[in-house]
Design a protein around this motif. Sequence first.
Motif, mmCIF file in Angstrom:
data_model
loop_
_atom_site.group_PDB
_atom_site.id
_atom_site.type_symbol
_atom_site.label_atom_id
_atom_site.label_comp_id
_atom_site.label_asym_id
_atom_site.label_seq_id
_atom_site.Cartn_x
_atom_site.Cartn_y
_atom_site.Cartn_z
ATOM 1 N N VAL A 30 3.235 -2.716 -0.333
ATOM 2 C CA VAL A 30 2.447 -2.735 0.905
ATOM 3 C C VAL A 30 2.398 -4.162 1.455
ATOM 4 N N ASN A 31 2.138 -5.132 0.576
ATOM 5 C CA ASN A 31 2.064 -6.529 1.018
ATOM 6 C C ASN A 31 3.377 -6.997 1.628
ATOM 7 N N LEU A 33 5.672 -5.103 3.082
ATOM 8 C CA LEU A 33 5.850 -4.457 4.386
ATOM 9 C C LEU A 33 4.980 -5.107 5.459
ATOM 10 N N VAL A 34 3.746 -5.464 5.073
ATOM 11 C CA VAL A 34 2.857 -6.124 6.032
ATOM 12 C C VAL A 34 3.448 -7.474 6.442
ATOM 13 N N CYS A 63 3.016 3.967 1.255
ATOM 14 C CA CYS A 63 3.035 2.496 1.426
ATOM 15 C C CYS A 63 3.238 2.139 2.896
ATOM 16 N N ASP A 66 0.079 2.869 4.801
ATOM 17 C CA ASP A 66 -0.952 1.871 4.503
ATOM 18 C C ASP A 66 -0.630 0.535 5.163
ATOM 19 N N ALA A 67 0.645 0.111 5.066
ATOM 20 C CA ALA A 67 1.044 -1.168 5.657
ATOM 21 C C ALA A 67 0.803 -1.139 7.162
#
Length: 377
Positions: A30-31, A33-34, A63, A66-67
């Motif tokens: 997730v981090n 992708l963000v 993921c 969420d991202a």
Amino acid sequence: MQLSETVRLYLTKKQYMLVSDMMTTYIATVNRLVADAVDGRAIAKLTSKDVDAYLPSALRNQCIRDANSVFTRYQKACRDADYRNARGSSHGKGIKQAAVPVLRRPCCYVNNQNFKVNGTDIEFPVMMDGKTKRISVHTKMTVRQKAIFTGARLGTMRIVYKGRRIVVQIVYEKPEQDAPAGEGCVMGIDLGIKCPAVSRCSDGSVMFHGNGRRNKAMRRHFAAKRKALQKAKHPEAVARINNKEQRIMKDIDHKISRGIINTAKKHNVKVIKMEQLANIRSTTRKSRKNNHSLHTWSFYRLAQYIEYKARLAGMTVEYVNPAYTSQTCPVCGHVHHANDRDYVCRCGFHIHRDLLGAINICNSTEYVGGRDARHAA
Ligand SMILES: [Zn+2]
């Protein structure tokens, strides 16, 4: 309304390793992708194939979702900061920028298509030897939880650490009741320390809820125990004590809020009014009740419990301006401070001080916007 239930997973050693690895990978993904999105890469339309991570495809999809929501929130924070800077620049305030969010707590989310409650077991996918495999994990559920998981519409499941244990939090939908028929009453609720809650209904009835003295004694008891354990350097015992205190305090708040809603139902209450508590993070606004952050937290939790139980019962919750609710005479409007238990006004009106707040809250029409309320289980 969406509520959640927490269940502890009883994992085998192998399962524990698989799941904890999955949580770490999930958050890292997730981090990443963000960070990509912040760098200008479009992530909204990615599919699980575009995400290179050792995760089941269902979780890779999650993921991305969420991202996306983290990134959307970040963009909004940036816009808010720009707006504040544009407005504040003439006052010589420093430029504040929103920080790129980085999730730190390992966890993962599984949507309702991909997990299944089977008796007291929960099934969900993990990676094993390079392939997606569903595992069935034993849990301990209460009878009530079992009924919820078989009867209600389930939402997302979150897998998260609680201490060293791994638990799942499952979101479910609980239907809200219809509003009571007819005119209905208004109830004002004043939260306090000496008396945790006083309710006053527009039909004139008054009720005291909870026992402030007992709560205080309990807090003191736990504080003393904590101090002794800290001195003896038992950090794990301290954590245990803290958890226990939290559990007991939550239970007390659940009982108080249930008592209030039962009283409200008896008096055909349609609208519940409470004071708007100051933003927990801001320390600028101070009122009688917001002087101590510890108390702010406990007021906040009780107010949330009251709010979600009220909404489930079909009642509306409104927040009013807390200024002067404990100082204004409800008869003549004169404002003055009560120094002892009795509030005596120059017009002759007198009342027990703890009751005054509830009456003024009940009568108040100084609404402040509804606070976004999410129930914290
Ligand atoms: Zn008066």
